[in-house]
Design a protein around this motif. Structure first.
Motif, PDB file in Angstrom:
ATOM      1  N   LEU A 168     -32.958 -34.182  -7.968  1.00 58.01           N
ATOM      2  CA  LEU A 168     -32.235 -33.431  -6.947  1.00 58.01           C
ATOM      3  C   LEU A 168     -32.615 -33.865  -5.536  1.00 58.01           C
ATOM      4  O   LEU A 168     -31.834 -33.686  -4.597  1.00 58.01           O
ATOM      5  CB  LEU A 168     -32.478 -31.935  -7.128  1.00 58.01           C
ATOM      6  N   GLU A 169     -33.793 -34.450  -5.380  1.00 55.39           N
ATOM      7  CA  GLU A 169     -34.179 -34.938  -4.052  1.00 55.39           C
ATOM      8  C   GLU A 169     -33.286 -36.103  -3.611  1.00 55.39           C
ATOM      9  O   GLU A 169     -33.079 -36.305  -2.414  1.00 55.39           O
ATOM     10  CB  GLU A 169     -35.657 -35.324  -4.040  1.00 55.39           C
ATOM     11  N   GLU A 170     -32.743 -36.837  -4.574  1.00 54.01           N
ATOM     12  CA  GLU A 170     -31.774 -37.885  -4.213  1.00 54.01           C
ATOM     13  C   GLU A 170     -30.510 -37.251  -3.640  1.00 54.01           C
ATOM     14  O   GLU A 170     -29.928 -37.753  -2.679  1.00 54.01           O
ATOM     15  CB  GLU A 170     -31.446 -38.744  -5.434  1.00 54.01           C
ATOM     16  N   CYS A 171     -30.079 -36.146  -4.227  1.00 56.75           N
ATOM     17  CA  CYS A 171     -28.932 -35.405  -3.675  1.00 56.75           C
ATOM     18  C   CYS A 171     -29.270 -34.878  -2.289  1.00 56.75           C
ATOM     19  O   CYS A 171     -28.432 -34.918  -1.377  1.00 56.75           O
ATOM     20  CB  CYS A 171     -28.555 -34.238  -4.583  1.00 56.75           C
ATOM     21  N   LYS A 172     -30.475 -34.371  -2.129  1.00 56.41           N
ATOM     22  CA  LYS A 172     -30.870 -33.780  -0.856  1.00 56.41           C
ATOM     23  C   LYS A 172     -30.781 -34.796   0.278  1.00 56.41           C
ATOM     24  O   LYS A 172     -30.378 -34.463   1.405  1.00 56.41           O
ATOM     25  CB  LYS A 172     -32.278 -33.200  -0.930  1.00 56.41           C
ATOM     26  N   GLU A 173     -31.157 -36.021   0.019  1.00 56.60           N
ATOM     27  CA  GLU A 173     -31.073 -37.054   1.048  1.00 56.60           C
ATOM     28  C   GLU A 173     -29.632 -37.231   1.519  1.00 56.60           C
ATOM     29  O   GLU A 173     -29.359 -37.367   2.714  1.00 56.60           O
ATOM     30  CB  GLU A 173     -31.625 -38.382   0.519  1.00 56.60           C
ATOM     31  N   VAL A 174     -28.702 -37.229   0.576  1.00 61.55           N
ATOM     32  CA  VAL A 174     -27.276 -37.367   0.916  1.00 61.55           C
ATOM     33  C   VAL A 174     -26.809 -36.142   1.696  1.00 61.55           C
ATOM     34  O   VAL A 174     -26.132 -36.253   2.725  1.00 61.55           O
ATOM     35  CB  VAL A 174     -26.423 -37.544  -0.365  1.00 61.55           C
ATOM     36  N   PHE A 175     -27.163 -34.967   1.217  1.00 67.75           N
ATOM     37  CA  PHE A 175     -26.757 -33.729   1.886  1.00 67.75           C
ATOM     38  C   PHE A 175     -27.342 -33.639   3.295  1.00 67.75           C
ATOM     39  O   PHE A 175     -26.650 -33.221   4.234  1.00 67.75           O
ATOM     40  CB  PHE A 175     -27.194 -32.512   1.062  1.00 67.75           C
ATOM     41  N   ASP A 176     -28.598 -34.008   3.444  1.00 67.61           N
ATOM     42  CA  ASP A 176     -29.237 -33.947   4.765  1.00 67.61           C
ATOM     43  C   ASP A 176     -28.515 -34.842   5.769  1.00 67.61           C
ATOM     44  O   ASP A 176     -28.264 -34.443   6.915  1.00 67.61           O
ATOM     45  CB  ASP A 176     -30.705 -34.367   4.671  1.00 67.61           C
ATOM     46  N   ARG A 177     -28.181 -36.056   5.350  1.00 67.60           N
ATOM     47  CA  ARG A 177     -27.478 -36.976   6.256  1.00 67.60           C
ATOM     48  C   ARG A 177     -26.108 -36.414   6.641  1.00 67.60           C
ATOM     49  O   ARG A 177     -25.675 -36.529   7.797  1.00 67.60           O
ATOM     50  CB  ARG A 177     -27.324 -38.352   5.597  1.00 67.60           C
ATOM     51  N   ALA A 178     -25.434 -35.805   5.668  1.00 71.94           N
ATOM     52  CA  ALA A 178     -24.109 -35.234   5.945  1.00 71.94           C
ATOM     53  C   ALA A 178     -24.205 -34.088   6.943  1.00 71.94           C
ATOM     54  O   ALA A 178     -23.364 -33.955   7.847  1.00 71.94           O
ATOM     55  CB  ALA A 178     -23.469 -34.753   4.643  1.00 71.94           C
ATOM     56  N   ILE A 179     -25.220 -33.253   6.812  1.00 70.37           N
ATOM     57  CA  ILE A 179     -25.399 -32.127   7.729  1.00 70.37           C
ATOM     58  C   ILE A 179     -25.698 -32.620   9.139  1.00 70.37           C
ATOM     59  O   ILE A 179     -25.133 -32.121  10.124  1.00 70.37           O
ATOM     60  CB  ILE A 179     -26.527 -31.204   7.217  1.00 70.37           C
ATOM     61  N   ILE A 180     -26.581 -33.592   9.248  1.00 72.82           N
ATOM     62  CA  ILE A 180     -26.959 -34.103  10.569  1.00 72.82           C
ATOM     63  C   ILE A 180     -25.780 -34.778  11.257  1.00 72.82           C
ATOM     64  O   ILE A 180     -25.525 -34.579  12.447  1.00 72.82           O
ATOM     65  CB  ILE A 180     -28.144 -35.086  10.435  1.00 72.82           C
ATOM     66  N   SER A 181     -25.022 -35.570  10.493  1.00 68.86           N
ATOM     67  CA  SER A 181     -23.897 -36.324  11.074  1.00 68.86           C
ATOM     68  C   SER A 181     -22.609 -35.515  11.131  1.00 68.86           C
ATOM     69  O   SER A 181     -21.646 -35.908  11.797  1.00 68.86           O
ATOM     70  CB  SER A 181     -23.654 -37.598  10.266  1.00 68.86           C
ATOM     71  N   LYS A 182     -22.562 -34.392  10.383  1.00 65.05           N
ATOM     72  CA  LYS A 182     -21.351 -33.582  10.224  1.00 65.05           C
ATOM     73  C   LYS A 182     -20.205 -34.382   9.607  1.00 65.05           C
ATOM     74  O   LYS A 182     -19.034 -34.121   9.847  1.00 65.05           O
ATOM     75  CB  LYS A 182     -20.926 -32.962  11.554  1.00 65.05           C
ATOM     76  N   GLN A 183     -20.582 -35.366   8.802  1.00 61.18           N
ATOM     77  CA  GLN A 183     -19.629 -36.149   8.025  1.00 61.18           C
ATOM     78  C   GLN A 183     -19.734 -35.675   6.575  1.00 61.18           C
ATOM     79  O   GLN A 183     -20.653 -36.047   5.857  1.00 61.18           O
ATOM     80  CB  GLN A 183     -19.943 -37.647   8.133  1.00 61.18           C
ATOM     81  N   TYR A 184     -18.786 -34.842   6.171  1.00 64.86           N
ATOM     82  CA  TYR A 184     -18.926 -34.117   4.917  1.00 64.86           C
ATOM     83  C   TYR A 184     -18.225 -34.771   3.729  1.00 64.86           C
ATOM     84  O   TYR A 184     -18.244 -34.222   2.621  1.00 64.86           O
ATOM     85  CB  TYR A 184     -18.403 -32.689   5.094  1.00 64.86           C
ATOM     86  N   ASN A 185     -17.654 -35.920   3.927  1.00 66.09           N
ATOM     87  CA  ASN A 185     -16.912 -36.586   2.858  1.00 66.09           C
ATOM     88  C   ASN A 185     -17.855 -37.381   1.951  1.00 66.09           C
ATOM     89  O   ASN A 185     -17.750 -38.599   1.819  1.00 66.09           O
ATOM     90  CB  ASN A 185     -15.842 -37.507   3.458  1.00 66.09           C
ATOM     91  N   VAL A 186     -18.798 -36.680   1.329  1.00 63.46           N
ATOM     92  CA  VAL A 186     -19.810 -37.343   0.509  1.00 63.46           C
ATOM     93  C   VAL A 186     -19.723 -36.914  -0.955  1.00 63.46           C
ATOM     94  O   VAL A 186     -20.569 -37.294  -1.763  1.00 63.46           O
ATOM     95  CB  VAL A 186     -21.231 -37.045   1.044  1.00 63.46           C
TER      96      VAL A 186
END
Length: 335
Positions: A168-186
């Protein structure tokens, strides 16, 4: 000299007291949001299913039922929870819980990447947080029973939760980047809408191993390959019901066939699938008390059997995949 076991911990008469102590000691208070510099000081009890939008609609006199026990009765199949405490976990500070999820708290679901992401992320956050607490609980047990350290069977028993956290930490890395960039198409997602309301809501995630045809997708016994997860949320909105199934995008999408199968299901098949998936895999299930009380006892029993692993056990002893498209005796959509 090696540390000795706590004699009081091993006495059966002390089980309930020890369980409550371990649950309290293993509780984690943290904010999972990546922007720690923005955090408010206080970690709050954040709802993993919206209180005002979802729980309010499902509750009777401010209460819901959950197949999630309280610490003073760990073997209860169904437990009454007040709306303010149901689905709560200590995974966000007050500021981020309010600000991050505001778009789905204050608006109806709009099928946007942002809305799908926020429902998925909230589902992920609860599952990840609970896995961390489970690992913490295991450490606390070994602290009381150090004689268990190094025993292969115990190591294997505890390994699953540690691997799940790592996955799940691999998912978290993706989610964290999406939140910071506000690019939610992940995310890759499937959204179902049903033209009826329901008296329950659920969310969870599963390391999907077989698709709807029983074909192997990934091998849970391969501890060297990170498992991919499917996240799902089912909830009433107005006089409709929505179901979101999603997973992190990948160039090699191991869930591609699964997605095609989901899209080709009839409405009835979708309901059957969810009736199996929810008790088997949901982290959260909230049910309207009056609806549950009207459920026949044999239907409650089968629901409980699936929740306690009957489907997985069937796979182990029968050699054939549990058929997720075979209708159980109960129908949550008719509660």
């Amino acid at each position: 000299m090696s540390k000795k076991d706590d004699d009081e911990f091993t006495k059966p008469v002390n089980f309930l007291r020890n369980y409550k102590e371990l649950k309290r000691e293993s509780k984690i208070k943290q904010c999972l949001h990546p922007c720690k510099d923005e955090c408010s000081e206080r970690i709050i009890g954040a709802h993993s299913l919206q209180n005002n939008k979802i729980l309010k609609q499902i509750s009777d006199n401010g209460c819901v039922y959950m197949p999630y026990p309280k610490n003073d009765n760990p073997f209860a199949v169904i437990t009454k929870w007040g709306r303010k405490e149901a689905t709560v976990f200590t995974g966000f500070c007050g500021y981020h819980d309010n600000e991050l999820f505001k778009p789905i708290e204050n608006n109806t679901f709009d099928y946007s990447d942002e809305h799908i992401f926020l429902y998925t992320y909230r589902c992920f956050a609860l599952g990840y947080h609970r896995k961390l607490e489970n690992v913490n609980l295991q450490h606390k047990i070994l602290g009381r029973r150090p004689s268990l350290i190094g025993i292969d069977d115990i190591d294997q028993l505890f390994l699953g939760e540690k691997l799940a956290v790592s996955d799940l930490e691999e998912c978290k890395e993706v989610f964290d980047r999406a939140i910071i960039s506000k690019q939610y198409n992940v995310l890759t997602s499937v959204v179902w809408k049903f033209e009826k309301t329901i008296n329950f809501a659920a969310s969870g995630h599963t390391a999907l191993c077989k698709d709807l045809n029983g074909e192997l997708v990934q091998d849970i016994m391969d501890i060297h390959t990170p498992m991919k997860h499917v996240f799902f949320t089912v909830f009433p909105e107005g006089d409709k019901t929505l179901c979101l199934l999603s997973w992190v995008k990948n160039k090699h999408d191991i869930f591609a066939n699964y997605k095609s199968q989901l899209l080709n299901l009839s409405d009835n098949e979708r309901i059957i699938y969810l009736n199996n998936l929810i008790p088997m895999e949901a982290e959260n299930i909230v049910i309207k008390p009056s609806a549950w009380e009207s459920f026949q006892s044999d239907k409650k029993d089968e629901f409980g059997a699936l929740m306690w692993g009957m489907g997985q056990f069937s796979d182990m002893i029968g050699g054939e995949s549990y058929n997720m498209l075979e209708s159980p005796s109960f129908n949550l959509f008719e509660l």
